[in-house]
Write a protein that holds these residues in place. Structure first.
Motif, PDB file in Angstrom:
ATOM      1  N   ALA A  39      27.262  39.858  35.347  1.00  0.00           N
ATOM      2  CA  ALA A  39      27.361  40.890  36.379  1.00  0.00           C
ATOM      3  C   ALA A  39      28.262  40.380  37.499  1.00  0.00           C
ATOM      4  O   ALA A  39      28.165  39.222  37.911  1.00  0.00           O
ATOM      5  CB  ALA A  39      25.982  41.207  36.926  1.00  0.00           C
ATOM      6  N   TYR A  40      29.128  41.214  37.970  1.00  0.00           N
ATOM      7  CA  TYR A  40      30.132  40.857  38.975  1.00  0.00           C
ATOM      8  C   TYR A  40      31.037  39.722  38.492  1.00  0.00           C
ATOM      9  O   TYR A  40      31.548  38.948  39.287  1.00  0.00           O
ATOM     10  CB  TYR A  40      29.486  40.475  40.314  1.00  0.00           C
ATOM     11  CG  TYR A  40      28.652  41.582  40.895  1.00  0.00           C
ATOM     12  CD1 TYR A  40      29.262  42.721  41.404  1.00  0.00           C
ATOM     13  CD2 TYR A  40      27.269  41.499  40.920  1.00  0.00           C
ATOM     14  CE1 TYR A  40      28.499  43.755  41.923  1.00  0.00           C
ATOM     15  CE2 TYR A  40      26.500  42.523  41.439  1.00  0.00           C
ATOM     16  CZ  TYR A  40      27.128  43.642  41.938  1.00  0.00           C
ATOM     17  OH  TYR A  40      26.376  44.656  42.447  1.00  0.00           O
ATOM     18  N   GLY A  41      31.210  39.625  37.198  1.00  0.00           N
ATOM     19  CA  GLY A  41      32.046  38.574  36.627  1.00  0.00           C
ATOM     20  C   GLY A  41      33.517  38.760  36.890  1.00  0.00           C
ATOM     21  O   GLY A  41      34.300  37.827  36.767  1.00  0.00           O
ATOM     22  N   SER A  42      33.917  39.967  37.265  1.00  0.00           N
ATOM     23  CA  SER A  42      35.336  40.191  37.536  1.00  0.00           C
ATOM     24  C   SER A  42      35.778  39.538  38.833  1.00  0.00           C
ATOM     25  O   SER A  42      36.972  39.504  39.138  1.00  0.00           O
ATOM     26  CB  SER A  42      35.640  41.686  37.583  1.00  0.00           C
ATOM     27  OG  SER A  42      34.939  42.280  38.658  1.00  0.00           O
ATOM     28  N   LEU A  43      34.831  39.006  39.602  1.00  0.00           N
ATOM     29  CA  LEU A  43      35.192  38.345  40.863  1.00  0.00           C
ATOM     30  C   LEU A  43      35.953  37.040  40.634  1.00  0.00           C
ATOM     31  O   LEU A  43      36.812  36.683  41.433  1.00  0.00           O
ATOM     32  CB  LEU A  43      33.946  38.083  41.705  1.00  0.00           C
ATOM     33  CG  LEU A  43      33.221  39.328  42.212  1.00  0.00           C
ATOM     34  CD1 LEU A  43      31.966  38.929  42.956  1.00  0.00           C
ATOM     35  CD2 LEU A  43      34.134  40.165  43.075  1.00  0.00           C
ATOM     36  N   LEU A  44      35.643  36.310  39.554  1.00  0.00           N
ATOM     37  CA  LEU A  44      36.332  35.041  39.296  1.00  0.00           C
ATOM     38  C   LEU A  44      37.818  35.249  39.005  1.00  0.00           C
ATOM     39  O   LEU A  44      38.665  34.633  39.663  1.00  0.00           O
ATOM     40  CB  LEU A  44      35.655  34.268  38.170  1.00  0.00           C
ATOM     41  CG  LEU A  44      36.318  32.947  37.784  1.00  0.00           C
ATOM     42  CD1 LEU A  44      36.300  31.978  38.957  1.00  0.00           C
ATOM     43  CD2 LEU A  44      35.628  32.349  36.580  1.00  0.00           C
ATOM     44  N   PRO A  45      38.193  36.120  38.054  1.00  0.00           N
ATOM     45  CA  PRO A  45      39.632  36.334  37.847  1.00  0.00           C
ATOM     46  C   PRO A  45      40.319  36.913  39.086  1.00  0.00           C
ATOM     47  O   PRO A  45      41.447  36.545  39.399  1.00  0.00           O
ATOM     48  CB  PRO A  45      39.702  37.316  36.682  1.00  0.00           C
ATOM     49  CG  PRO A  45      38.376  37.268  36.024  1.00  0.00           C
ATOM     50  CD  PRO A  45      37.399  36.817  37.052  1.00  0.00           C
ATOM     51  N   LEU A  48      40.919  34.075  41.514  1.00  0.00           N
ATOM     52  CA  LEU A  48      42.011  33.189  41.099  1.00  0.00           C
ATOM     53  C   LEU A  48      43.369  33.818  41.345  1.00  0.00           C
ATOM     54  O   LEU A  48      44.280  33.172  41.865  1.00  0.00           O
ATOM     55  CB  LEU A  48      41.855  32.823  39.626  1.00  0.00           C
ATOM     56  CG  LEU A  48      40.706  31.879  39.299  1.00  0.00           C
ATOM     57  CD1 LEU A  48      40.584  31.706  37.795  1.00  0.00           C
ATOM     58  CD2 LEU A  48      40.883  30.555  39.980  1.00  0.00           C
ATOM     59  N   VAL A  49      43.506  35.079  40.971  1.00  0.00           N
ATOM     60  CA  VAL A  49      44.808  35.722  41.144  1.00  0.00           C
ATOM     61  C   VAL A  49      45.087  36.001  42.611  1.00  0.00           C
ATOM     62  O   VAL A  49      46.197  35.775  43.101  1.00  0.00           O
ATOM     63  CB  VAL A  49      44.892  37.013  40.306  1.00  0.00           C
ATOM     64  CG1 VAL A  49      46.131  37.813  40.643  1.00  0.00           C
ATOM     65  CG2 VAL A  49      44.874  36.684  38.827  1.00  0.00           C
ATOM     66  N   GLN A  50      44.080  36.478  43.328  1.00  0.00           N
ATOM     67  CA  GLN A  50      44.294  36.898  44.710  1.00  0.00           C
ATOM     68  C   GLN A  50      44.499  35.737  45.672  1.00  0.00           C
ATOM     69  O   GLN A  50      45.317  35.820  46.582  1.00  0.00           O
ATOM     70  CB  GLN A  50      43.108  37.744  45.180  1.00  0.00           C
ATOM     71  CG  GLN A  50      43.306  38.388  46.521  1.00  0.00           C
ATOM     72  CD  GLN A  50      44.346  39.492  46.472  1.00  0.00           C
ATOM     73  OE1 GLN A  50      44.561  40.100  45.443  1.00  0.00           O
ATOM     74  NE2 GLN A  50      44.987  39.730  47.594  1.00  0.00           N
ATOM     75  N   TYR A  51      43.779  34.650  45.491  1.00  0.00           N
ATOM     76  CA  TYR A  51      43.822  33.582  46.491  1.00  0.00           C
ATOM     77  C   TYR A  51      44.467  32.286  46.000  1.00  0.00           C
ATOM     78  O   TYR A  51      45.083  31.583  46.790  1.00  0.00           O
ATOM     79  CB  TYR A  51      42.408  33.275  46.992  1.00  0.00           C
ATOM     80  CG  TYR A  51      41.792  34.455  47.690  1.00  0.00           C
ATOM     81  CD1 TYR A  51      42.225  34.838  48.952  1.00  0.00           C
ATOM     82  CD2 TYR A  51      40.799  35.205  47.076  1.00  0.00           C
ATOM     83  CE1 TYR A  51      41.679  35.930  49.593  1.00  0.00           C
ATOM     84  CE2 TYR A  51      40.250  36.301  47.712  1.00  0.00           C
ATOM     85  CZ  TYR A  51      40.693  36.656  48.961  1.00  0.00           C
ATOM     86  OH  TYR A  51      40.153  37.742  49.587  1.00  0.00           O
ATOM     87  N   VAL A  52      44.309  31.963  44.741  1.00  0.00           N
ATOM     88  CA  VAL A  52      44.806  30.681  44.255  1.00  0.00           C
ATOM     89  C   VAL A  52      46.264  30.781  43.817  1.00  0.00           C
ATOM     90  O   VAL A  52      47.103  29.967  44.219  1.00  0.00           O
ATOM     91  CB  VAL A  52      43.919  30.159  43.102  1.00  0.00           C
ATOM     92  CG1 VAL A  52      44.466  28.874  42.532  1.00  0.00           C
ATOM     93  CG2 VAL A  52      42.487  29.967  43.577  1.00  0.00           C
ATOM     94  N   TYR A  53      46.587  31.786  43.020  1.00  0.00           N
ATOM     95  CA  TYR A  53      47.934  31.879  42.465  1.00  0.00           C
ATOM     96  C   TYR A  53      48.825  32.899  43.171  1.00  0.00           C
ATOM     97  O   TYR A  53      50.010  32.997  42.880  1.00  0.00           O
ATOM     98  CB  TYR A  53      47.872  32.200  40.972  1.00  0.00           C
ATOM     99  CG  TYR A  53      47.221  31.100  40.176  1.00  0.00           C
ATOM    100  CD1 TYR A  53      47.831  29.867  40.045  1.00  0.00           C
ATOM    101  CD2 TYR A  53      45.987  31.283  39.578  1.00  0.00           C
ATOM    102  CE1 TYR A  53      47.236  28.842  39.345  1.00  0.00           C
ATOM    103  CE2 TYR A  53      45.375  30.258  38.865  1.00  0.00           C
ATOM    104  CZ  TYR A  53      46.007  29.049  38.755  1.00  0.00           C
ATOM    105  OH  TYR A  53      45.418  28.034  38.059  1.00  0.00           O
TER     106      TYR A  53
END
Length: 109
Positions: A39-45, A48-53
């Motif tokens: 649940a709320y697993g879409s937060l990890l990708p 990563l895309v929004q803040y890390v890369y």
């Protein structure tokens, strides 16, 4: 015959390759599994895309000169690849710096 790389270069290359592998596993295996099964697993990708890369994606967009449909597809791909490489080099250099400091402390004692 090629000479063996210096011990410092071995540390740099080892950490560089481990860091690349870890990021690829995170992006290609962990993120899809987490986003589908938790649940709320879409937060990890998204994180990563929004803040890390994102800084690298923005850099590719600014300097890539893409037009049309390629401006929607290739900047994120190249930005993430560039981010993986740069973060891995930074991890390798940090490991080399730590190794150097430890060697210097050991020599002083």
């Amino acid at each position: 015959m090629a000479a063996a790389p210096a011990p410092r270069l071995k540390i740099l290359l080892r950490v560089l390759l481990i860091s690349i592998a870890a990021q690829l596993v995170l992006l290609l295996i962990v993120c899809p599994l987490v986003s589908r099964n938790v649940a709320y697993g879409s937060l990890l990708p998204h994180f990563l895309v929004q803040y890390v890369y994102d800084p690298f994606i923005r850099w590719v967009i600014d300097f890539g000169g893409y037009e049309g449909e390629s401006s929607m597809i290739w900047p994120p791909v190249y930005g993430v690849v560039l981010g993986i490489i740069i973060y891995s080099v930074m991890a390798g250099l940090l490991a080399e710096l730590v190794s150097y400091v430890r060697r210097q402390r050991k020599q002083k004692v």
